[in-house]
Every structure is written in structure tokens, then in C-alpha cells.
Motif scaffolding. Structure first.
Motif, mmCIF file in Angstrom:
data_model
loop_
_atom_site.group_PDB
_atom_site.id
_atom_site.type_symbol
_atom_site.label_atom_id
_atom_site.label_comp_id
_atom_site.label_asym_id
_atom_site.label_seq_id
_atom_site.Cartn_x
_atom_site.Cartn_y
_atom_site.Cartn_z
ATOM 1 N N ILE A 545 60.229 19.234 43.495
ATOM 2 C CA ILE A 545 59.938 19.475 42.080
ATOM 3 C C ILE A 545 61.077 20.290 41.474
ATOM 4 O O ILE A 545 61.743 21.057 42.162
ATOM 5 C CB ILE A 545 58.592 20.202 41.870
ATOM 6 C CG1 ILE A 545 58.614 21.603 42.479
ATOM 7 C CG2 ILE A 545 57.450 19.379 42.399
ATOM 8 C CD1 ILE A 545 57.387 22.440 42.119
ATOM 9 N N GLN A 546 61.291 20.085 40.194
ATOM 10 C CA GLN A 546 62.335 20.801 39.473
ATOM 11 C C GLN A 546 61.774 21.288 38.153
ATOM 12 O O GLN A 546 61.107 20.546 37.429
ATOM 13 C CB GLN A 546 63.548 19.899 39.227
ATOM 14 C CG GLN A 546 64.708 20.617 38.565
ATOM 15 C CD GLN A 546 65.929 19.734 38.462
ATOM 16 O OE1 GLN A 546 65.864 18.538 38.712
ATOM 17 N NE2 GLN A 546 67.055 20.318 38.084
ATOM 18 N N GLN A 547 62.055 22.550 37.850
ATOM 19 C CA GLN A 547 61.563 23.165 36.622
ATOM 20 C C GLN A 547 62.641 23.140 35.554
ATOM 21 O O GLN A 547 63.822 23.340 35.825
ATOM 22 C CB GLN A 547 61.156 24.613 36.888
ATOM 23 C CG GLN A 547 60.702 25.372 35.654
ATOM 24 C CD GLN A 547 60.492 26.842 35.945
ATOM 25 O OE1 GLN A 547 60.204 27.212 37.067
ATOM 26 N NE2 GLN A 547 60.631 27.673 34.937
ATOM 27 N N GLN A 558 54.526 26.888 27.431
ATOM 28 C CA GLN A 558 54.512 25.839 28.442
ATOM 29 C C GLN A 558 55.849 25.757 29.165
ATOM 30 O O GLN A 558 56.885 26.144 28.630
ATOM 31 C CB GLN A 558 54.184 24.477 27.806
ATOM 32 C CG GLN A 558 52.771 24.378 27.260
ATOM 33 C CD GLN A 558 52.493 23.010 26.663
ATOM 34 O OE1 GLN A 558 53.376 22.394 26.074
ATOM 35 N NE2 GLN A 558 51.269 22.526 26.831
ATOM 36 N N ARG A 559 55.794 25.248 30.380
ATOM 37 C CA ARG A 559 56.979 24.920 31.144
ATOM 38 C C ARG A 559 56.820 23.488 31.661
ATOM 39 O O ARG A 559 55.715 23.063 31.997
ATOM 40 C CB ARG A 559 57.176 25.882 32.332
ATOM 41 C CG ARG A 559 57.769 27.197 31.947
ATOM 42 C CD ARG A 559 59.237 27.079 31.552
ATOM 43 N NE ARG A 559 59.780 28.359 31.130
ATOM 44 C CZ ARG A 559 59.799 28.781 29.879
ATOM 45 N NH1 ARG A 559 59.293 28.016 28.925
ATOM 46 N NH2 ARG A 559 60.324 29.944 29.584
ATOM 47 N N PHE A 560 57.955 22.769 31.756
ATOM 48 C CA PHE A 560 57.913 21.361 32.127
ATOM 49 C C PHE A 560 58.573 21.163 33.489
ATOM 50 O O PHE A 560 59.644 21.701 33.764
ATOM 51 C CB PHE A 560 58.611 20.514 31.057
ATOM 52 C CG PHE A 560 57.946 20.617 29.709
ATOM 53 C CD1 PHE A 560 56.881 19.788 29.382
ATOM 54 C CD2 PHE A 560 58.371 21.558 28.796
ATOM 55 C CE1 PHE A 560 56.261 19.893 28.146
ATOM 56 C CE2 PHE A 560 57.758 21.672 27.555
ATOM 57 C CZ PHE A 560 56.697 20.838 27.228
ATOM 58 N N PHE A 561 57.900 20.376 34.331
ATOM 59 C CA PHE A 561 58.361 20.107 35.685
ATOM 60 C C PHE A 561 58.507 18.599 35.881
ATOM 61 O O PHE A 561 57.799 17.804 35.262
ATOM 62 C CB PHE A 561 57.369 20.642 36.721
ATOM 63 C CG PHE A 561 57.306 22.141 36.797
ATOM 64 C CD1 PHE A 561 57.976 22.822 37.801
ATOM 65 C CD2 PHE A 561 56.569 22.867 35.879
ATOM 66 C CE1 PHE A 561 57.911 24.202 37.874
ATOM 67 C CE2 PHE A 561 56.507 24.248 35.946
ATOM 68 C CZ PHE A 561 57.184 24.925 36.948
ATOM 69 N N THR A 562 59.438 18.227 36.777
ATOM 70 C CA THR A 562 59.558 16.843 37.212
ATOM 71 C C THR A 562 59.440 16.804 38.724
ATOM 72 O O THR A 562 59.765 17.773 39.418
ATOM 73 C CB THR A 562 60.901 16.224 36.788
ATOM 74 O OG1 THR A 562 61.970 17.009 37.326
ATOM 75 C CG2 THR A 562 61.016 16.159 35.279
ATOM 76 N N VAL A 575 58.449 10.604 40.284
ATOM 77 C CA VAL A 575 57.001 10.421 40.494
ATOM 78 C C VAL A 575 56.216 11.479 39.729
ATOM 79 O O VAL A 575 55.093 11.831 40.119
ATOM 80 C CB VAL A 575 56.665 10.468 42.003
ATOM 81 C CG1 VAL A 575 57.287 9.281 42.725
ATOM 82 C CG2 VAL A 575 57.130 11.776 42.625
ATOM 83 N N THR A 576 56.802 11.979 38.640
ATOM 84 C CA THR A 576 56.154 13.061 37.882
ATOM 85 C C THR A 576 54.750 12.688 37.448
ATOM 86 O O THR A 576 53.796 13.477 37.602
ATOM 87 C CB THR A 576 57.001 13.415 36.651
ATOM 88 O OG1 THR A 576 58.314 13.785 37.064
ATOM 89 C CG2 THR A 576 56.376 14.561 35.873
ATOM 90 N N THR A 577 54.583 11.487 36.891
ATOM 91 C CA THR A 577 53.273 11.096 36.359
ATOM 92 C C THR A 577 52.308 10.677 37.458
ATOM 93 O O THR A 577 51.089 10.654 37.231
ATOM 94 C CB THR A 577 53.436 9.956 35.354
ATOM 95 O OG1 THR A 577 54.077 8.837 35.998
ATOM 96 C CG2 THR A 577 54.285 10.406 34.167
ATOM 97 N N GLU A 578 52.804 10.327 38.633
ATOM 98 C CA GLU A 578 51.935 9.896 39.729
ATOM 99 C C GLU A 578 51.418 11.063 40.560
ATOM 100 O O GLU A 578 50.355 10.973 41.181
ATOM 101 C CB GLU A 578 52.687 8.926 40.639
ATOM 102 C CG GLU A 578 53.216 7.689 39.940
ATOM 103 C CD GLU A 578 54.099 6.869 40.843
ATOM 104 O OE1 GLU A 578 53.751 6.726 42.040
ATOM 105 O OE2 GLU A 578 55.149 6.389 40.392
ATOM 106 N N PRO A 594 50.291 15.884 33.784
ATOM 107 C CA PRO A 594 51.309 15.878 34.844
ATOM 108 C C PRO A 594 52.626 16.512 34.413
ATOM 109 O O PRO A 594 53.224 16.113 33.414
ATOM 110 C CB PRO A 594 51.488 14.385 35.143
ATOM 111 C CG PRO A 594 50.187 13.766 34.775
ATOM 112 C CD PRO A 594 49.699 14.536 33.582
ATOM 113 N N GLY A 595 53.052 17.508 35.188
ATOM 114 C CA GLY A 595 54.335 18.156 34.952
ATOM 115 C C GLY A 595 54.359 19.146 33.814
ATOM 116 O O GLY A 595 55.386 19.793 33.597
#
Length: 764
Positions: A545-547, A558-562, A575-578, A594-595
Motif C-alpha cells: 500500500i502507498q499513502q 481524509q487521506r488516500f491510499f492505493t 487492486v485498490t478497489t478490490e 476503498p483507499g
């Protein structure tokens, strides 16, 4: 723990980084002795850099001969772009000078960029400004090395600060050393009695003890021939047994500059037969003279002309062993490694080297001594080995010295560069799997699993899941060495469109299991096929994962992750949404989609993702919220501040004086005044000290990687980035009440270097 760090010390760790301890100013050009509140400067380059593009260079002013003394064939870097991080910008004049007005006293950082014959010269150097906002600054750029020296007045003393490669620096006041740094430590002489009384750590894991200088020692060759390259070296011997290399800090002198000269980096240039004495000085320390005998060069046997972009430096071709085809490593500063090419565009330049083989089987670079011959003469001209194309055509280039002439080398000159090859690759950087018998730079030689290629000639194959999209890019290589992104210009094709199709943007869409080959074409040039295998399923092996953004977040934001998964077929995919997203404490932070993480309450939380039974490594995140302080004296708040061109840091307590068993309430605040930029990882550490003794650790969090992008236009309004409340119960580490006295609370704050904010409180 760093305590009592001065402005000098804080910038020692910032050498060659894009930041400094100050900012501001305006722009222009000038020389030393300019008007009040103006910093004047000069940028010069060493001859190895200068030869790349003589048109970009000029002669430095005579008025700089003292500060720029000892240089070997220096040239001024004309029309180079300069900027102060978060502040003014401008261009050097034709003689390499520049002028900056309005800079505050203290340290700053100067960024220099200039293109020379298609290569980029870049450097970011610290420099200092005196009490009146004035200084004279000399910037020196060599191959992979930079040096800056500043002269100014501070507290009525004449000060010179020199920053050399590897973060080594020295500060001289009235000719005496008062500060010395080796990149990990800084030694200071605060009472100016000639003895270092303080040592400060500027990088983690360094051992810091007070040392004294025993001697300045230097070494140089005793005998050189004319044209031979050599270096002198200087070092300080310290009383703890260590040795500090100060070659680029010392001031070098040759008693007979007509016989040999020594530049600021210690390089010796033997110019004529004879004898001279070389000496190094650093402040009031001297190495003593070293005798150098320069002898005549042996007779010249032959000359070989080489393309400098392909051989650097090199021996002669045509012997049993080939010339050395090795490029130097890309330096952090100075000039980048060149691209090998031979075709020249009209108006463009290409540097050649004339290597002479001598009777003793040694070699000399004769580029500046030979006569360069171009046939036909109107095809172009040569200055110190740099050929500049004047018209389209093909010609011959030779070098001659006396009766010895080189063989001719062919030089094509073109009006427009010609596309030679197209290279297709995955936008996400994936390398795919190798194909048997293929020649592909970077292919792993020991790959265990190999996929077949549906078309002969595939050098490379990528795997993709059915239903996924795979962005590709196409880069074009031209005969002049130019590279261009052709992704949107090429014609994309798939050999099996039932398996996968390619959009005009280069995005491959996987439709059915099978193999296809993707190519990109422009005119008559077509890339090598890129194999794509579409699979119905693959096994997830690892998950990352990456922030996006800082590792701290305010409550309510908010913070967003992938998330990226690595599969057994050798590919990665988003696979962020999965993935299922988790936090260690949903009352502090939670994922509503997700994320996308929402900060709920102040605290520390771990974040990770899970997919198909595989979990990523957790990432830590801190949620903060603002807190008010009830001041004992609102009219005179106990507060300490630090600021630069981007951020303002405030450390404050509710009172200045306390009695047992009071509790000290502290607040640490970071605001951003320029964007983008600002804080990547605040990582506040709070300690209580009494003098040099640590009494209590309030908070110690460690720190992540610092980050600061290039300067951006400033914003007038400060934006809150981080705030923390902390408390000291007036006890020491063992839990006993701290006795009456004065204490210092140090807030160690990591940005792009390590400043320290210090607050004083008293226990009655």
C-alpha cells in the motif's frame, strides 16, 4: 539530541539540498563591492565542463581575481538560471555574475541550472549573507563536484564560509577557524579562543566529541610532465586520531603559476618545464611548501580523435584491446553523463577529444592544443574540441599538432533529427518476463518462468488479467541523441485483437485469454513487438500500500491510499478497489470506501489492506487535533519560533514559571506559508534538558524521509498543517520531582534538515 544549534550548524546538514536557513530577495547582475543590501556572485566552471559548450561561457571579471584565485582555466557560466528556494530567481550575466537584493542575514541555498551542448549542468549550494544583507558568493562547478564560498561581515568581523563536496564546510572569522563540519558533525569555537568547545551531531548515528586541530597536512606529486593530470590533497589531523579531508576547503597556492597551477579542488595543471612550490592554507594554518618539478612532455607518436560522448576518458583505438567505453557515474551535481551520438543538428554541438599517444606509451588530452581541421570548411567549426554544425552535409574532422595528424572521423550534420528506433514499455514500470533468445537490456538472466511469444522477434512479454487495462508508452530515439515521448503520435497495433486491443492513447485492454504482440509505428519505423499474455487467473503473492500525502492528518480530514498486488506470473496491478481496507482502531481512523481514510479522533493508528488472504505491511498514521492553552500571562506568552520560506514552527507553554507539583502544558504548531512544499513528516521529539544533561524525554517518535520540492510561488495566508499538545509533570526520567532551577525544552523538528526550537521554563 541537538541542543543550542546555531543558524550555521543547521545548514551544515543542508549542503547541496534544495533549502536553506532563509529566503527572499530580488535579481540582477553585478560583482563584488555592489550597493548595500545586495548579494553579488559569480559562477565559474572547471575546464572539463567548460569545453562542452564554449558558447555558453564567458570571461570572469578581473575584480573577482582574489576570491576566484588559483583556478585552472576557469570560465564564467553565462546566462545560467539561478533561484533561491521559495524566493527570487534570475539569470547570470555574460561574465557569469549575478546579484540578489533583499536577502535576510543567515544561510540560504542557491540553485544553478544551465544546458551545455545538450547536457544539463545543475547544482544547489548553500551560501551565507552578512548582517547588512550583503555578501560576495563564488560558485565553482566541476565534474560531479561543486563548491561555494561566501565573504561577508558579521558582528564587525570579516567572515568567509566555504562549502565543499560531501557536506564538508568551514567558517573563518578574521582568518581563524571558528566552525568546522564533516557532514555528520559540526565543531564550534563559540568564545573565539582558538579551541573547539562544542560538538554537535547533524546526522543520526554519529559520535560527537570535542576535538582540537593538531596540524594541516598536505601531499602533492614531486614530479609531473607538462599536461599530466594530478591532484594535491590536504587534511586536518585531529587530536582524537581522526583525519578530515579539507582538499576542497583549503586555499591552494603555487609559487610559480607559469610552471603549474592548482585549482580549488586540488587539481594540478603542469604548464611548462620548471620548478615551483605548492602550499595549502586553511585560515591561519599552513601545510608548508612542497616542491614540484615539471618536465617536458615526451615526443608525440600519434593522435586519435574520439567522440567524447562515447569515450570518457579513453585510451587509443586500433590497438589489440579496444578503447575504454565507460561513462562516468551520474553525479548528484555538476554535469550529467552524456549520451553517445555522432550526428549533429545544424546549430548543435558535439564534443571531440584529441588523445595523443606519446613515445613513453602514455596518453595526453591535446584537445586544446591541436589544430582542428574540418572538410569541407563551411560544414562547421571547432572550438577546443567542440564541433558546431553550420549546414547540412557530411564532412571529415581531423586534429593536427606539428607534423602529427589524426585519421579522419566522419561527422554528419542534419537539418532535422531522424527517428532511429521506437521502444515500447509499460507505464507502471513493470518489466514482464524475458523471451528465449531475445536481446533486451535489463532482462533478468536467471528468470525461472518464461512465456512464449506469439510473434518472432519479441524481446519481452507482459502478463495481464482478462478485463484489465495496461497503459503502455512509446519513446523515440533519434540519430542526434534526442529522445521524445511518442505515445500519442505512434500507430498502435495488436496482432490478435480478439485477445487484446490497443487504444490510440497506448492503453491495452485485455479481452480473452491468449497471446498477442503489440507494436508502435511512426512513418517507416516500427518498434520491436511487445508480447502480451492475457490470463484468466493469477495468484496474488504480495500486497503493498502507498499513502498520498503526509503521515499525519487532522481530525475530520481524509487521506488516500492505493494498493498494488504482485502476482505469480510476474506482473503487478492496481487492486485498490478490490482490496479490503483495515485500521487498527476505527475510533481513531476508518475507511468509508476503498483507499479513502477518514480521521476520526486524535491518536496513532495502523493501516493495511487485505486481498485473497494476503495482507500488506501496516503503515502508521497519526491523527492530530488542535488544542487550546490557558496562558498564565496572555500579554507575554512563553513561546519559541522557527521559520523558513515555507513553514513556521511554534513551541509554547502555558506558563514560564512553575512550582511542584504543577504540570507544564506544551503546544507544538506547524503552519505552511508557501505551497506546494511544507511538511512531509513533522516527527516532533520533545526533551527536557538542564544545561547539557537530559532530564526527561517527553516524546520521541523518530522520523521518516524528509522531502522538499522545487520552489513555488508563495501564499500570503498561513495554513495549519500540524498541532500537538504534550505535558511535562516536572519529574525526571526516574520519576523523582525535578529540583528548582531553569530548564530547556527542546523540540526537534525534521524538515529537510534538523532545526531545533528551544523553550525555557523555570521551577521555583
Amino acid at each position: 539530541m541537538r541542543e543550542g544549534v546555531s543558524k550555521r550548524a543547521c545548514a551544515a546538514a543542508a549542503a547541496l539540498l534544495l533549502a536553506g536557513c532563509g529566503g527572499g530577495g530580488g535579481g540582477g547582475a553585478g560583482g563584488p563591492g555592489g550597493p548595500a543590501a545586495v548579494v553579488t556572485g559569480l559562477v565559474v566552471v572547471q575546464d572539463e565542463v567548460a569545453r562542452r559548450d564554449p558558447r555558453a561561457l564567458g570571461a570572469p571579471p578581473e575584480s573577482w581575481s582574489d576570491q576566484a584565485g588559483g583556478a585552472r582555466r576557469r570560465a564564467a557560466l553565462a546566462h545560467a538560471d539561478w533561484s533561491i528556494a521559495g524566493g527570487p530567481a534570475g539569470t547570470t550575466a555574460a561574465d557569469g555574475t549575478f546579484q540578489i537584493g533583499g536577502l535576510a542575514p543567515g544561510r540560504h541555498a542557491l540553485r544553478i541550472t544551465r544546458s551545455l551542448a545538450g547536457d544539463l549542468v545543475t547544482a544547489t549550494l548553500p551560501f551565507a549573507v552578512g548582517d547588512q544583507g550583503t555578501a560576495s558568493v563564488l560558485v565553482e562547478i566541476a565534474w560531479g563536484e561543486t563548491r561555494s564560498s561566501s565573504r561577508f561581515t558579521h558582528d564587525g568581523r570579516e567572515v568567509e564560509e566555504v562549502f565543499a563536496p560531501h557536506d564538508v564546510h568551514v567558517v573563518l572569522e578574521d582568518g581563524r577557524i571558528v566552525e568546522l563540519g564533516d557532514g555528520t558533525r559540526v565543531w564550534e569555537d563559540p568564545d573565539r579562543d582558538g579551541d573547539f568547545d562544542r560538538c554537535t551531531v547533524v546526522r543520526e548515528a554519529a559520535t560527537c566529541v570535542v576535538v582540537e586541530i593538531e596540524a594541516l597536512q598536505a601531499a602533492a606529486p614531486e614530479r609531473l610532465r607538462v599536461g599530466e593530470r594530478a591532484y594535491a590533497h590536504a587534511a586536518l589531523l585531529l587530536d582524537d586520531g581522526s583525519v578530515l579531508d579539507v582538499t576542497s576547503l583549503a586555499r591552494w597556492r603555487s609559487a610559480n603559476a607559469a610552471v603549474a597551477s592548482v585549482d580549488a579542488f586540488g587539481e594540478i595543471a603542469p604548464l611548462a618545464p620548471g620548478s615551483t612550490e605548492i602550499e595549502a592554507r586553511l585560515g591561519d594554518l599552513g601545510s608548508g611548501p612542497m616542491t614540484l618539478e615539471v618536465v617536458a612532455r615526451p615526443p608525440l607518436r600519434r593522435i586519435e580523435v574520439q567522440n567524447a560522448d562515447c569515450y570518457y576518458p579513453a585510451g587509443l583505438a586500433g590497438r589489440d584491446e579496444p578503447s575504454l567505453d565507460a561513462r562516468p557515474p551520474s553525479p548528484e551535481d555538476g554535469i550529467w553523463a552524456p549520451v553517445c551520438r555522432q550526428v549533429v543538428e545544424v546549430g548543435g554541438g558535439l564534443r571531440f577529444v584529441a588523445l595523443g599517444e606519446l613515445e613513453d606509451e602514455t596518453y595526453d588530452d591535446l584537445s586544446e592544443e591541436v589544430e582542428w581541421l574540418v572538410e569541407p570548411a563551411d560544414l562547421g567549426s571547432v572550438d577546443a574540441g567542440t564541433f558546431t554544425g553550420a549546414r547540412a552535409g557530411t564532412g571529415q574532422l581531423r586534429a593536427r599538432l606539428g607534423e602529427v595528424a589524426s585519421e579522419a572521423t566522419t561527422v554528419p550534420v542534419v537539418d532535422e533529427p531522424t527517428l532511429q528506433a521506437i521502444y515500447v514499455y509499460a507505464e507502471d514500470g513493470g518489466v514482464g518476463l524475458p523471451i528465449p533468445g531475445a536481446v533486451s537490456p535489463g532482462d533478468p538472466a536467471d528468470a525461472a518462468d518464461v512465456l512464449p511469444c506469439p510473434s518472432s522477434g519479441c524481446s519481452f512479454q507482459l502478463a495481464v488479467l482478462r478485463g484489465d487495462d495496461l497503459p503502455l508508452r512509446a519513446n523515440g530515439e533519434y540519430d542526434t541523441g534526442l529522445w521524445r515521448d511518442l505515445t500519442g503520435e505512434v500507430r498502435w497495433a495488436s496482432s490478435a485483437e480478439a485477445v487484446a486491443t490497443v487504444a490510440a492513447s497506448g492503453v491495452v485492454s485485455a479481452h480473452a485469454a491468449g497471446d498477442t504482440a503489440v507494436t508502435a509505428s511512426l512513418g517507416e519505423v516500427t518498434s520491436s513487438p511487445l508480447g502480451v499474455r492475457v490470463v484468466d487467473q493469477a495468484t496474488l503473492q504480495q500486497l503493498w500500500i502507498q499513502q498520498q500525502g503526509e503521515r499525519v492528518v487532522a481530525r475530520g480530514e481524509q487521506r488516500f491510499f492505493t494498493a498494488t498486488g504482485s502476482y505469480d506470473l510476474g506482473f503487478g496491478r492496481d487492486v485498490t478497489t478490490e482490496a479490503a481496507w483495515r485500521t487498527s482502531d476505527a475510533s481513531i481512523a476508518r475507511f468509508d470506501e476503498p483507499g479513502v481514510l477518514t480521521a476520526v479522533a486524535a491518536g496513532d493508528v495502523a493501516v493495511w489492506a487485505e486481498l485473497d488472504g494476503v495482507a500488506s505491511e501496516p503503515a502508521s498514521l497519526e491523527v492530530f487535533e488542535t488544542g487550546e492553552l490557558d496562558y498564565c500571562d496572555p500579554a507575554s506568552v512563553n513561546r519559541a519560533t522557527w521559520s523558513d520560506g515555507y513553514n513556521r514552527v511554534v513551541l509554547e507553554s502555558d506558563c514560564a514559571r512553575y512550582t511542584q507539583p504543577d504540570v507544564v502544558a506544551l503546544r507544538f504548531t506547524v503552519t505552511e506559508s508557501s505551497s506546494p512544499g511544507g511538511i512531509f513528516d513533522p516527527c516532533l521529539d520533545l526533551y527536557v534538558y538542564q544545561g547539557d544533561v537530559r532530564v526527561r524525554t517527553i516524546r520521541e517518535e523518530g522520523c521518516g524521509d524528509p522531502f522538499l520540492p522545487d520552489g513555488a510561488p508563495g501564499l500570503d495566508q498561513e495554513v495549519l498543517k500540524y498541532q500537538l499538545r504534550a505535558f511535562w509533570d516536572l519529574k525526571d526520567e526516574s520519576g523523582l520531582p525535578a529540583p528548582a532551577g531553569t530548564y530547556q525544552i527542546h523540540g526537534r523538528f525534521y524538515l529537510y534538515y534538523d532545526p531545533v526550537v528551544t523553550l525555557t521554563v523555570t521551577i521555583d
